[in-house]
Structures are given as structure tokens and as C-alpha cells.
Design a protein around this motif. Sequence first.
Motif, PDB file in Angstrom:
ATOM      1  N   LEU A 176       0.779  -1.300  -0.112  1.00 40.49           N
ATOM      2  CA  LEU A 176      -0.138   0.058  -0.076  1.00 40.49           C
ATOM      3  C   LEU A 176       0.866   1.272  -0.025  1.00 40.49           C
ATOM      4  N   ALA A 177       1.765   1.265   1.049  1.00 41.57           N
ATOM      5  CA  ALA A 177       2.635   2.646   0.950  1.00 41.57           C
ATOM      6  C   ALA A 177       3.442   2.895  -0.348  1.00 41.57           C
ATOM      7  N   SER A 178       4.088   1.863  -0.685  1.00 40.41           N
ATOM      8  CA  SER A 178       4.973   1.825  -1.981  1.00 40.41           C
ATOM      9  C   SER A 178       4.120   2.336  -3.311  1.00 40.41           C
ATOM     10  N   TRP A 179       3.099   2.172  -3.216  1.00 43.44           N
ATOM     11  CA  TRP A 179       2.021   2.459  -4.630  1.00 43.44           C
ATOM     12  C   TRP A 179       1.441   3.727  -4.347  1.00 43.44           C
ATOM     13  N   PHE A 188      -4.676   6.253   4.132  1.00 41.82           N
ATOM     14  CA  PHE A 188      -5.756   4.794   4.615  1.00 41.82           C
ATOM     15  C   PHE A 188      -6.305   5.143   6.019  1.00 41.82           C
ATOM     16  N   SER A 189      -7.531   4.734   6.109  1.00 43.25           N
ATOM     17  CA  SER A 189      -8.032   4.987   7.357  1.00 43.25           C
ATOM     18  C   SER A 189      -7.676   3.678   8.294  1.00 43.25           C
ATOM     19  N   ASP A 190      -7.739   3.904   9.533  1.00 45.65           N
ATOM     20  CA  ASP A 190      -7.582   2.823  10.203  1.00 45.65           C
ATOM     21  C   ASP A 190      -8.262   1.433  10.068  1.00 45.65           C
ATOM     22  N   ALA A 191      -9.695   1.677   9.828  1.00 53.93           N
ATOM     23  CA  ALA A 191     -10.531   0.833   9.576  1.00 53.93           C
ATOM     24  C   ALA A 191      -9.980   0.087   8.261  1.00 53.93           C
ATOM     25  N   ALA A 192     -10.001   0.764   7.156  1.00 59.44           N
ATOM     26  CA  ALA A 192      -9.427   0.074   6.076  1.00 59.44           C
ATOM     27  C   ALA A 192      -8.107  -0.594   6.022  1.00 59.44           C
ATOM     28  N   LEU A 193      -7.340  -0.010   6.661  1.00 60.81           N
ATOM     29  CA  LEU A 193      -5.903  -0.800   7.162  1.00 60.81           C
ATOM     30  C   LEU A 193      -6.143  -1.978   7.665  1.00 60.81           C
ATOM     31  N   ALA A 194      -7.204  -2.110   8.745  1.00 62.07           N
ATOM     32  CA  ALA A 194      -7.222  -3.345   9.473  1.00 62.07           C
ATOM     33  C   ALA A 194      -7.852  -4.344   8.654  1.00 62.07           C
ATOM     34  N   SER A 195      -9.061  -3.916   7.909  1.00 58.97           N
ATOM     35  CA  SER A 195      -9.521  -4.841   6.897  1.00 58.97           C
ATOM     36  C   SER A 195      -8.668  -5.489   5.788  1.00 58.97           C
ATOM     37  N   TYR A 196      -7.594  -4.666   5.049  1.00 58.33           N
ATOM     38  CA  TYR A 196      -6.972  -5.145   4.145  1.00 58.33           C
ATOM     39  C   TYR A 196      -5.941  -6.011   4.822  1.00 58.33           C
ATOM     40  N   ARG A 197      -5.378  -5.823   5.816  1.00 58.91           N
ATOM     41  CA  ARG A 197      -4.482  -6.743   6.552  1.00 58.91           C
ATOM     42  C   ARG A 197      -5.315  -7.984   7.025  1.00 58.91           C
ATOM     43  N   ALA A 198      -6.204  -7.888   7.427  1.00 51.48           N
ATOM     44  CA  ALA A 198      -7.117  -9.048   7.930  1.00 51.48           C
ATOM     45  C   ALA A 198      -7.362 -10.103   6.631  1.00 51.48           C
ATOM     46  N   GLN A 199      -7.666  -9.710   5.394  1.00 54.49           N
ATOM     47  CA  GLN A 199      -8.051 -10.487   4.374  1.00 54.49           C
ATOM     48  C   GLN A 199      -6.639 -10.981   3.754  1.00 54.49           C
ATOM     49  N   ALA A 200      -5.720 -10.562   4.053  1.00 59.14           N
ATOM     50  CA  ALA A 200      -4.458 -10.955   3.558  1.00 59.14           C
ATOM     51  C   ALA A 200      -3.818 -12.177   4.689  1.00 59.14           C
ATOM     52  N   PHE A 275      -3.719   4.691  -5.496  1.00 62.25           N
ATOM     53  CA  PHE A 275      -4.944   4.278  -4.868  1.00 62.25           C
ATOM     54  C   PHE A 275      -5.745   5.725  -4.638  1.00 62.25           C
ATOM     55  N   THR A 276      -6.362   5.961  -6.016  1.00 61.62           N
ATOM     56  CA  THR A 276      -6.776   7.304  -6.203  1.00 61.62           C
ATOM     57  C   THR A 276      -7.729   7.749  -5.079  1.00 61.62           C
ATOM     58  N   MET A 277      -8.887   6.885  -5.137  1.00 60.68           N
ATOM     59  CA  MET A 277      -9.758   7.018  -4.044  1.00 60.68           C
ATOM     60  C   MET A 277      -9.655   7.861  -2.819  1.00 60.68           C
ATOM     61  N   GLU A 278      -8.367   7.386  -2.144  1.00 63.68           N
ATOM     62  CA  GLU A 278      -8.134   7.502  -0.916  1.00 63.68           C
ATOM     63  C   GLU A 278      -7.100   8.570  -0.939  1.00 63.68           C
ATOM     64  N   GLU A 279      -6.188   8.691  -2.042  1.00 66.83           N
ATOM     65  CA  GLU A 279      -5.323   9.812  -2.182  1.00 66.83           C
ATOM     66  C   GLU A 279      -5.712  10.930  -2.578  1.00 66.83           C
ATOM     67  N   ASN A 280      -6.585  10.959  -3.430  1.00 66.92           N
ATOM     68  CA  ASN A 280      -7.174  12.288  -4.163  1.00 66.92           C
ATOM     69  C   ASN A 280      -8.803  12.084  -4.474  1.00 66.92           C
ATOM     70  N   PRO A 281      -9.587  11.696  -3.098  1.00 67.55           N
ATOM     71  CA  PRO A 281     -11.074  11.583  -3.599  1.00 67.55           C
ATOM     72  C   PRO A 281     -11.698  12.620  -4.263  1.00 67.55           C
ATOM     73  N   LYS A 282     -11.256  14.046  -4.003  1.00 70.13           N
ATOM     74  CA  LYS A 282     -11.758  14.931  -4.770  1.00 70.13           C
ATOM     75  C   LYS A 282     -11.670  14.878  -6.571  1.00 70.13           C
ATOM     76  N   ALA A 283     -10.607  14.426  -6.939  1.00 69.54           N
ATOM     77  CA  ALA A 283     -10.428  14.122  -8.274  1.00 69.54           C
ATOM     78  C   ALA A 283     -11.322  13.144  -8.983  1.00 69.54           C
ATOM     79  N   VAL A 284     -11.732  11.975  -8.003  1.00 71.89           N
ATOM     80  CA  VAL A 284     -12.588  10.922  -8.526  1.00 71.89           C
ATOM     81  C   VAL A 284     -14.022  11.517  -8.511  1.00 71.89           C
TER      82      VAL A 284
END
Length: 295
Positions: A176-179, A188-200, A275-284
Amino acid sequence: MIPGFTQSFVQCGDVQLSVHRAGQGTPLILLHGYPENHHCWAQVTPAFTADFDVIVPDLRGYGDSDAPTDDATHVTYSKRQMAADIVALMDALGIAKAHILGHDRGGRVAYRFALDHPDRLHRLGIIEIVPTGDFWTNWNADLAMKAYHWTFLAQPAPLPERMIGADPAAYIDWTLASWTLSQSLKPFSDAALASYRAQAQDPAHLHAMCADYRAGATIDKALDEADRAAGRRINAPLHFLWAEGGFPAKTGNPAALWAPWAETMTDGSCKSGHFTMEENPKAVIDNFLPFFSAH
């Protein structure tokens, strides 16, 4: 959960998909990418729910959706099968046609949906990908270094599963960080990070994410090549958003790669990493709210 959304579980053929839904109006289906799930849309959905019936499924193999075992030919995780899951979801919800917006792997499902089920689509939005066959064709040393995961995750099971499985959370955090443009986890929100880690950390979902890329290197690529040879094109209006610091930018002219695939295409770029939706949601929002509202 996405704030303000209701979660349900919908049987779609051989898989049960986790689905988040809120809003009213024309249906708008949002499809996430790797290594994320529905959480990636949380910052942009408030702008869409006033005018659209926003439906956010976890793709098969991701989030809270089922993660069936892959098959030898990788049909199970082909984008054709994933697109068929979305058709089954629409049928189950009583939706005849919808807009679809997809990012990363979800973008690949979205354009396969447009090619395979044109009568079920109003408008198509794509974020941060070029067609699978074209991506492989434009492979070079620079792109291979940035997108190494395309070949790593596609290696035969269980090699990547075992390597990632040694420390799944660290691998997800590094990916996530490198991209991102900031090279950090700040978007990334805490909830998102927890979810992304959990599925992996779940062996079945980790296997599914690798299978997604095995399909990308085999059946998905073959389907694209067959469509190109047959001259098939996307009939629905297409808007493509790419990030200045993302993967498509490495191909040189990403909009030009989409042009032969669509009858009607517009595009835009923005300052962001992958990760455009999280990095620049206004552009999306600025790119796709007017695009879908114009229907």
C-alpha cells in the motif's frame, strides 16, 4: 462498514458476495481493486449517494465475500467470471441496468462486464488501469520493476501464498505505502488498513488474490487478445481517470491504449499514486459525478 451503508450478503451463483448499499436513484456499482475491498470507496461515496443507488460489493476472494479455491485454468478468478457475479448480483437485486465504476482489478471486471454484458450497462468508469492485454504488451524494465506483483502473484501455488503468508500484514503495508505518491500509509483509514491486513491473513483470501493475478496472466489476457482480434469494442460511454504517479502512466500514453477499445471515450489525470480514491478523492468525484450524472 462504509459509514451510512447497510451490509447484506447476496448469493450470486456459486459465491455469496458481501454488499454495501446506500442512496437512491440510478444504480451505481463500485468495484474495488487489489489488495483492497469495499473500504477504499468510503471517502467518495458521500458525494454519490444523493443522486445514485450506490452498491459496493466485495469481489469474490476479497473482503467478506466467499473465496472459492482456484481451478487449474484459473476460470474461477477470471474477470469474465467476476463480471458474471455482478450480473447475478444485479439480477438478485432486481436491477436491469447500472453505471459501473472500477479501480484496479475492479476496473478489469468493469470493462469485461462492458464487453460481455453491454445491455446491462449505462456508463463505464475506469480508474488506474489499461486493458490487461495492452499492459502485458507494453511491459518494459521500468514497468516490470514497479508492477512486479503481476508476475510474482501469478506464480504457481503455493509459492506466493507461502512467501506472503510469512508476514501478511507487513506485505500489505509495504504494498500500500509503496504505491502511493507519499510513499506512506497516511491516505488509508485505520478501519481500511485493518480490513486489508485481515483479508491477507486469511489463507483462503490470500490464495484468491494470487489466483486473481494468475487469471490475469492467462485467461484474462487471452480473452482480451480474442476481443481485439475480433474488433469488439465497448459501446457504453467510457471515462478513464489515471494518476500521474500510478501504473498506467508508466505505459507512456495510457489514454491512447483505451481509445481503440471504446466507441466513446473521455479521460482525465490527477495528482495521485495508484490508490486514487483514498489519495485524491476530490479528483474521483470531480471526474465521475458529472460523467454519471450526464446520463
